[in-house]
Design a protein around this motif. Structure first.
Motif, PDB file in Angstrom:
ATOM      1  N   PRO A  83     -10.893 -28.366   2.635  1.00 24.87           N
ATOM      2  CA  PRO A  83     -10.737 -29.755   3.068  1.00 24.87           C
ATOM      3  C   PRO A  83     -11.005 -29.993   4.562  1.00 24.87           C
ATOM      4  O   PRO A  83     -11.463 -31.061   4.935  1.00 24.87           O
ATOM      5  N   HIS A  84     -10.657 -29.065   5.419  1.00 22.29           N
ATOM      6  CA  HIS A  84     -10.844 -29.137   6.875  1.00 22.29           C
ATOM      7  C   HIS A  84      -9.996 -30.195   7.574  1.00 22.29           C
ATOM      8  O   HIS A  84      -9.755 -30.093   8.767  1.00 22.29           O
ATOM      9  N   THR A  85      -9.548 -31.235   6.854  1.00 21.96           N
ATOM     10  CA  THR A  85      -8.690 -32.254   7.477  1.00 21.96           C
ATOM     11  C   THR A  85      -7.485 -32.511   6.574  1.00 21.96           C
ATOM     12  O   THR A  85      -7.529 -32.277   5.358  1.00 21.96           O
ATOM     13  N   ARG A  86      -6.418 -33.014   7.179  1.00 23.27           N
ATOM     14  CA  ARG A  86      -5.204 -33.336   6.427  1.00 23.27           C
ATOM     15  C   ARG A  86      -5.510 -34.408   5.368  1.00 23.27           C
ATOM     16  O   ARG A  86      -5.065 -34.311   4.233  1.00 23.27           O
ATOM     17  N   GLU A  87      -6.293 -35.401   5.742  1.00 27.13           N
ATOM     18  CA  GLU A  87      -6.610 -36.500   4.829  1.00 27.13           C
ATOM     19  C   GLU A  87      -7.360 -35.997   3.595  1.00 27.13           C
ATOM     20  O   GLU A  87      -7.073 -36.399   2.467  1.00 27.13           O
ATOM     21  N   THR A 132       4.034 -35.900  -6.598  1.00 24.05           N
ATOM     22  CA  THR A 132       4.134 -37.184  -5.905  1.00 24.05           C
ATOM     23  C   THR A 132       3.367 -37.093  -4.584  1.00 24.05           C
ATOM     24  O   THR A 132       3.110 -35.999  -4.068  1.00 24.05           O
ATOM     25  N   HIS A 133       3.037 -38.253  -4.048  1.00 27.74           N
ATOM     26  CA  HIS A 133       2.353 -38.295  -2.750  1.00 27.74           C
ATOM     27  C   HIS A 133       3.227 -37.633  -1.682  1.00 27.74           C
ATOM     28  O   HIS A 133       2.724 -36.894  -0.821  1.00 27.74           O
ATOM     29  N   GLN A 134       4.521 -37.863  -1.744  1.00 34.90           N
ATOM     30  CA  GLN A 134       5.453 -37.273  -0.773  1.00 34.90           C
ATOM     31  C   GLN A 134       5.452 -35.738  -0.881  1.00 34.90           C
ATOM     32  O   GLN A 134       5.443 -35.038   0.136  1.00 34.90           O
ATOM     33  N   GLN A 135       5.453 -35.199  -2.101  1.00 36.45           N
ATOM     34  CA  GLN A 135       5.419 -33.745  -2.290  1.00 36.45           C
ATOM     35  C   GLN A 135       4.122 -33.149  -1.722  1.00 36.45           C
ATOM     36  O   GLN A 135       4.136 -32.103  -1.072  1.00 36.45           O
ATOM     37  N   ILE A 136       3.022 -33.836  -1.983  1.00 33.67           N
ATOM     38  CA  ILE A 136       1.727 -33.362  -1.490  1.00 33.67           C
ATOM     39  C   ILE A 136       1.708 -33.337   0.037  1.00 33.67           C
ATOM     40  O   ILE A 136       1.322 -32.335   0.651  1.00 33.67           O
ATOM     41  N   CYS A 137       2.147 -34.420   0.664  1.00 34.20           N
ATOM     42  CA  CYS A 137       2.154 -34.490   2.131  1.00 34.20           C
ATOM     43  C   CYS A 137       3.082 -33.436   2.727  1.00 34.20           C
ATOM     44  O   CYS A 137       2.726 -32.772   3.715  1.00 34.20           O
ATOM     45  N   ARG A 138       4.247 -33.264   2.133  1.00 31.84           N
ATOM     46  CA  ARG A 138       5.200 -32.253   2.638  1.00 31.84           C
ATOM     47  C   ARG A 138       4.593 -30.862   2.534  1.00 31.84           C
ATOM     48  O   ARG A 138       4.667 -30.074   3.469  1.00 31.84           O
ATOM     49  N   TYR A 139       3.969 -30.560   1.402  1.00 27.31           N
ATOM     50  CA  TYR A 139       3.348 -29.248   1.234  1.00 27.31           C
ATOM     51  C   TYR A 139       2.267 -29.012   2.300  1.00 27.31           C
ATOM     52  O   TYR A 139       2.233 -27.975   2.959  1.00 27.31           O
ATOM     53  N   ASP A 141       1.868 -30.440   5.206  1.00 35.23           N
ATOM     54  CA  ASP A 141       2.435 -30.339   6.548  1.00 35.23           C
ATOM     55  C   ASP A 141       3.098 -28.977   6.784  1.00 35.23           C
ATOM     56  O   ASP A 141       3.038 -28.445   7.888  1.00 35.23           O
ATOM     57  N   ILE A 142       3.705 -28.412   5.765  1.00 35.10           N
ATOM     58  CA  ILE A 142       4.356 -27.104   5.907  1.00 35.10           C
ATOM     59  C   ILE A 142       3.334 -25.979   5.975  1.00 35.10           C
ATOM     60  O   ILE A 142       3.384 -25.126   6.853  1.00 35.10           O
ATOM     61  N   GLU A 143       2.377 -25.965   5.047  1.00 35.49           N
ATOM     62  CA  GLU A 143       1.510 -24.791   4.909  1.00 35.49           C
ATOM     63  C   GLU A 143       0.138 -24.936   5.582  1.00 35.49           C
ATOM     64  O   GLU A 143      -0.543 -23.939   5.791  1.00 35.49           O
ATOM     65  N   GLN A 144      -0.283 -26.149   5.898  1.00 35.75           N
ATOM     66  CA  GLN A 144      -1.553 -26.365   6.592  1.00 35.75           C
ATOM     67  C   GLN A 144      -2.738 -25.648   5.909  1.00 35.75           C
ATOM     68  O   GLN A 144      -3.458 -24.884   6.554  1.00 35.75           O
ATOM     69  N   PRO A 145      -2.993 -25.918   4.621  1.00 39.05           N
ATOM     70  CA  PRO A 145      -4.061 -25.201   3.895  1.00 39.05           C
ATOM     71  C   PRO A 145      -5.447 -25.814   4.091  1.00 39.05           C
ATOM     72  O   PRO A 145      -6.205 -26.003   3.136  1.00 39.05           O
ATOM     73  N   LEU A 146      -5.794 -26.139   5.313  1.00 35.95           N
ATOM     74  CA  LEU A 146      -7.012 -26.892   5.594  1.00 35.95           C
ATOM     75  C   LEU A 146      -8.293 -26.068   5.452  1.00 35.95           C
ATOM     76  O   LEU A 146      -9.380 -26.611   5.374  1.00 35.95           O
ATOM     77  N   LYS A 153      -2.462 -22.509  -0.801  1.00 36.95           N
ATOM     78  CA  LYS A 153      -2.394 -21.049  -0.659  1.00 36.95           C
ATOM     79  C   LYS A 153      -1.460 -20.539  -1.750  1.00 36.95           C
ATOM     80  O   LYS A 153      -0.242 -20.678  -1.643  1.00 36.95           O
ATOM     81  N   SER A 154      -2.034 -19.959  -2.781  1.00 36.42           N
ATOM     82  CA  SER A 154      -1.219 -19.504  -3.915  1.00 36.42           C
ATOM     83  C   SER A 154      -0.288 -18.366  -3.524  1.00 36.42           C
ATOM     84  O   SER A 154       0.742 -18.161  -4.153  1.00 36.42           O
ATOM     85  N   GLU A 155      -0.636 -17.627  -2.473  1.00 40.08           N
ATOM     86  CA  GLU A 155       0.196 -16.510  -2.044  1.00 40.08           C
ATOM     87  C   GLU A 155       1.393 -16.975  -1.218  1.00 40.08           C
ATOM     88  O   GLU A 155       2.238 -16.174  -0.823  1.00 40.08           O
ATOM     89  N   GLY A 156       1.492 -18.277  -0.975  1.00 39.93           N
ATOM     90  CA  GLY A 156       2.598 -18.851  -0.216  1.00 39.93           C
ATOM     91  C   GLY A 156       3.308 -19.922  -1.024  1.00 39.93           C
ATOM     92  O   GLY A 156       3.475 -19.809  -2.242  1.00 39.93           O
ATOM     93  N   LEU A 157       3.689 -20.991  -0.346  1.00 41.23           N
ATOM     94  CA  LEU A 157       4.407 -22.098  -0.979  1.00 41.23           C
ATOM     95  C   LEU A 157       3.565 -22.811  -2.032  1.00 41.23           C
ATOM     96  O   LEU A 157       4.100 -23.494  -2.905  1.00 41.23           O
ATOM     97  N   GLY A 158       2.265 -22.606  -2.005  1.00 40.68           N
ATOM     98  CA  GLY A 158       1.379 -23.243  -2.978  1.00 40.68           C
ATOM     99  C   GLY A 158       1.765 -22.961  -4.415  1.00 40.68           C
ATOM    100  O   GLY A 158       1.473 -23.762  -5.313  1.00 40.68           O
ATOM    101  N   ILE A 159       2.453 -21.865  -4.655  1.00 34.10           N
ATOM    102  CA  ILE A 159       2.890 -21.530  -6.017  1.00 34.10           C
ATOM    103  C   ILE A 159       3.777 -22.640  -6.597  1.00 34.10           C
ATOM    104  O   ILE A 159       3.807 -22.843  -7.807  1.00 34.10           O
ATOM    105  N   ALA A 160       4.456 -23.392  -5.745  1.00 32.50           N
ATOM    106  CA  ALA A 160       5.323 -24.485  -6.200  1.00 32.50           C
ATOM    107  C   ALA A 160       4.536 -25.663  -6.757  1.00 32.50           C
ATOM    108  O   ALA A 160       5.100 -26.532  -7.427  1.00 32.50           O
TER     109      ALA A 160
END
Length: 193
Positions: A83-87, A132-139, A141-146, A153-160
């Motif tokens: 994605p390269h960007t948060r948006e 939810t949009h809130q869950q997506i944004c929180r994820y 912001d925490i993991e920065q998978p840009l 990142k499946s090896e991190g919080l992405g598993i959730a």
């Protein structure tokens, strides 16, 4: 004498996966144009790019087994990249919510001594929870998978984010299918154990 092992990637994720095999290896950047060809399927694309990446370093790495790998994510028939960007990450995860995404990972081994190349494509499917949009944004912001295809990142919080994973080897999702790699190394006379 055992051939040197070279990973045709500077990805820290692929390097971490390969380190699991406890084999010494070096890396190089293959400098391959990753632009898809006209009417090229995701399967054909990753197979071609994995072979090109593995072969690209043959001249610089004589007497070596060179590992090339490439991966794309496909949702609803379309390839999605990093994605390269948060948006863009938010957009990708909104699109993935409640859906299944298939990752195609091409893996190639090039024996620079013999010129022999072995290659496979391994699919892996991720079934996303309805998010939810809130869950997506929180994820995000925490993991920065840009810089991760599919924005996680499946090896991190992405598993959730997932309901279910389907595939032969979970390492495939990170970009290097180790079970298949062990088989291909064995064909080149390298026994991991």
């Amino acid at each position: 004498m055992t051939a040197a092992i070279v990973l045709a990637s500077t990805s820290p994720y692929r390097q971490q996966v390969l380190e699991k095999l406890k084999l010494p290896f070096t890396t190089y950047s293959p400098e391959v144009d990753e632009t898809p060809l006209e009417n090229e399927s995701p399967y054909e694309l990753v197979l071609r790019l994995a072979k090109l990446k593995a072969a690209a370093g043959a001249a610089q790495h004589p007497d070596s087994i060179i590992i090339g790998s490439d991966q794309v994510a496909v949702i609803n028939g379309s390839i999605i990249g990093k994605p390269h960007t948060r948006e863009k990450a938010i957009e990708q995860l909104c699109m993935a919510s409640g859906q299944a995404i298939t990752f195609y990972t091409g893996l190639a081994l090039h024996n620079s001594s013999s010129g022999q190349i072995e290659a496979i494509v391994e699919p892996f499917t991720v079934h996303f929870r309805t998010l939810t949009h809130q869950q997506i944004c929180r994820y995000i912001d925490i993991e920065q998978p840009l810089y991760c295809a599919g924005s996680f990142k499946s090896e991190g919080l992405g598993i959730a984010l997932f309901e279910k994973l389907e595939g032969k080897d979970p390492n495939t999702l990170i970009g290097l299918p180790l079970i298949s790699l062990i088989d291909l190394l064995h064909l080149q006379g390298i026994n991991v154990l």
